[in-house]
Design an enzyme around this catalytic site. Sequence first.
Site, short mmCIF file in Angstrom:
data_model
loop_
_atom_site.label_atom_id
_atom_site.label_comp_id
_atom_site.label_asym_id
_atom_site.label_seq_id
_atom_site.Cartn_x
_atom_site.Cartn_y
_atom_site.Cartn_z
N LYS A 156 0.84 -1.21 0.00
CA LYS A 156 0.00 0.00 0.00
C LYS A 156 0.87 1.26 0.00
CE LYS A 156 -1.98 -1.00 3.92
NZ LYS A 156 -1.25 -2.23 4.24
N ARG A 179 -9.05 0.69 9.21
CA ARG A 179 -8.62 -0.69 9.44
C ARG A 179 -9.68 -1.47 10.23
NH1 ARG A 179 -2.65 0.34 9.24
NH2 ARG A 179 -1.58 -1.66 9.16
N ARG A 184 11.62 -5.84 4.40
CA ARG A 184 11.33 -4.40 4.31
C ARG A 184 12.37 -3.60 5.09
NH1 ARG A 184 5.45 -2.15 5.24
NH2 ARG A 184 5.51 -3.46 7.09
N ARG A 224 11.96 -2.21 10.55
CA ARG A 224 10.99 -1.73 11.55
C ARG A 224 10.89 -2.73 12.68
NH1 ARG A 224 5.61 -0.07 8.19
NH2 ARG A 224 4.65 -1.11 9.96
N ARG A 247 0.22 -9.45 13.39
CA ARG A 247 -0.36 -8.39 12.56
C ARG A 247 -1.25 -8.99 11.46
NH1 ARG A 247 4.57 -5.13 10.65
NH2 ARG A 247 3.06 -3.69 9.76
P1 ADP Z 1 2.32 -1.76 3.22
O1 ADP Z 1 2.36 -0.25 3.13
O2 ADP Z 1 1.10 -2.35 2.59
O3 ADP Z 1 2.57 -2.28 4.60
P2 ADP Z 1 4.87 -1.61 1.77
O4 ADP Z 1 4.54 -0.70 0.62
O5 ADP Z 1 5.69 -1.06 2.87
O6 ADP Z 1 3.52 -2.31 2.33
O7 ADP Z 1 5.58 -2.91 1.15
C1 ADP Z 1 6.08 -3.95 1.99
C2 ADP Z 1 7.45 -4.42 1.49
O8 ADP Z 1 7.29 -5.11 0.25
C3 ADP Z 1 8.44 -3.29 1.23
O9 ADP Z 1 9.72 -3.73 1.59
C4 ADP Z 1 8.32 -3.04 -0.28
O10 ADP Z 1 9.54 -2.55 -0.83
C5 ADP Z 1 7.99 -4.44 -0.80
N1 ADP Z 1 7.06 -4.44 -1.94
C6 ADP Z 1 6.01 -3.60 -2.15
N2 ADP Z 1 5.35 -3.95 -3.29
C7 ADP Z 1 5.99 -5.03 -3.78
C8 ADP Z 1 5.81 -5.86 -4.95
N3 ADP Z 1 4.82 -5.62 -5.80
N4 ADP Z 1 6.66 -6.90 -5.12
C9 ADP Z 1 7.65 -7.13 -4.24
N5 ADP Z 1 7.90 -6.39 -3.15
C10 ADP Z 1 7.09 -5.35 -2.92
P1 AMP Z 2 1.36 0.34 9.05
O1 AMP Z 2 2.53 1.23 8.89
O2 AMP Z 2 0.17 0.78 8.26
O3 AMP Z 2 1.70 -1.12 8.83
O4 AMP Z 2 0.91 0.49 10.59
C1 AMP Z 2 1.77 0.11 11.65
C2 AMP Z 2 0.96 -0.12 12.91
O5 AMP Z 2 0.32 1.10 13.33
C3 AMP Z 2 -0.17 -1.14 12.80
O6 AMP Z 2 0.27 -2.48 12.97
C4 AMP Z 2 -1.11 -0.68 13.93
O7 AMP Z 2 -0.64 -1.11 15.20
C5 AMP Z 2 -0.97 0.85 13.89
N1 AMP Z 2 -1.98 1.43 12.97
C6 AMP Z 2 -1.78 2.03 11.76
N2 AMP Z 2 -2.94 2.43 11.22
C7 AMP Z 2 -3.91 2.06 12.10
C8 AMP Z 2 -5.34 2.17 12.10
N3 AMP Z 2 -6.01 2.72 11.07
N4 AMP Z 2 -6.01 1.68 13.18
C9 AMP Z 2 -5.36 1.14 14.21
N5 AMP Z 2 -4.03 0.98 14.27
C10 AMP Z 2 -3.31 1.44 13.22
#
Ligand code: ADP
Ligand code: AMP
Length: 214
Positions: free
Chosen positions: A13, A88, A127, A160, A171
């Site tokens: 995302k 969420r 990541r 992270r 998660r």
């Molecule tokens: P989210 O915001 O949904 O938690 P991220 O955008 O941070 O996910 O992506 C999670 C990890 O996967 C990151 O390390 C990113 O670089 C990698 N990633 C994102 N999209 C893809 C894809 N289409 N194929 C492979 N790796 C990806």
């Molecule tokens: P993310 O970066 O989106 O993966 O979010 C990291 C963490 O922040 C999640 O695992 C939750 O603990 C908290 N968080 C982010 N967005 C929300 C939301 N909309 N509602 C509740 N917790 C959230």
Amino acid sequence: MKLILLGAPGAGKGTQATKLSQKLSIPHISTGDIFRNNIKNSTELGKKAKEYIDKGMLVPDELTISIVKDRLMQDDCKNGFILDGFPRTIPQAEYLEKALNEMGTDIDHVVNVSVADEEIIKRMSGRRVCTNCGATFHTVFNPTKKDGICDNCNASVIQRDDDKEETVISRLKTYHEQTEPLIGFYSKRGKLLTVIGREEIEETSKAVIKVLGV
Ligand code: ADP
Ligand code: AMP
């Protein structure tokens, strides 16, 4: 355009929201980033949020809704925004619907980035995020040009805390229990667009642009 990116943690995302935000010139609002900035700056909100984030749980709705409320009132959201990681839960989605309706507007589209759990685990374990600008990379799928150094701002990139394997598993459980029902919520409202997110970043990006028609 007012958009929501829906999907499991690690689905991509944030990666897609960053690109779309540049393409459409609308802000990318990540509640996860807002919480992490608060944790970095040791604010009261950050201290409270950290207790939940470290356990792979969701931050309570009340707290989360209040930060989104403040953010959406800012001027740069007038022409649209991309919500990443919010809503969420069903109560968060209900709040958002009501708040936007009161402003005489609504979400245009919800893009669900669909990725299988096995792939999610691979993505989250590799990541890496920049300690300064928050840019996201992946050790295998999207590596930094210089090892451990952010391509954008030259600060160091780290894993992270909540991307440790045991936290990732909780998660994902949280996602299936509390967030996945939003797919039905938005589908009923005719807002849902689905993108199969298992392809590479650039391919997924093309698919997102295609479903949105932008
Ligand atoms: P989210 O915001 O949904 O938690 P991220 O955008 O941070 O996910 O992506 C999670 C990890 O996967 C990151 O390390 C990113 O670089 C990698 N990633 C994102 N999209 C893809 C894809 N289409 N194929 C492979 N790796 C990806
Ligand atoms: P993310 O970066 O989106 O993966 O979010 C990291 C963490 O922040 C999640 O695992 C939750 O603990 C908290 N968080 C982010 N967005 C929300 C939301 N909309 N509602 C509740 N917790 C959230």
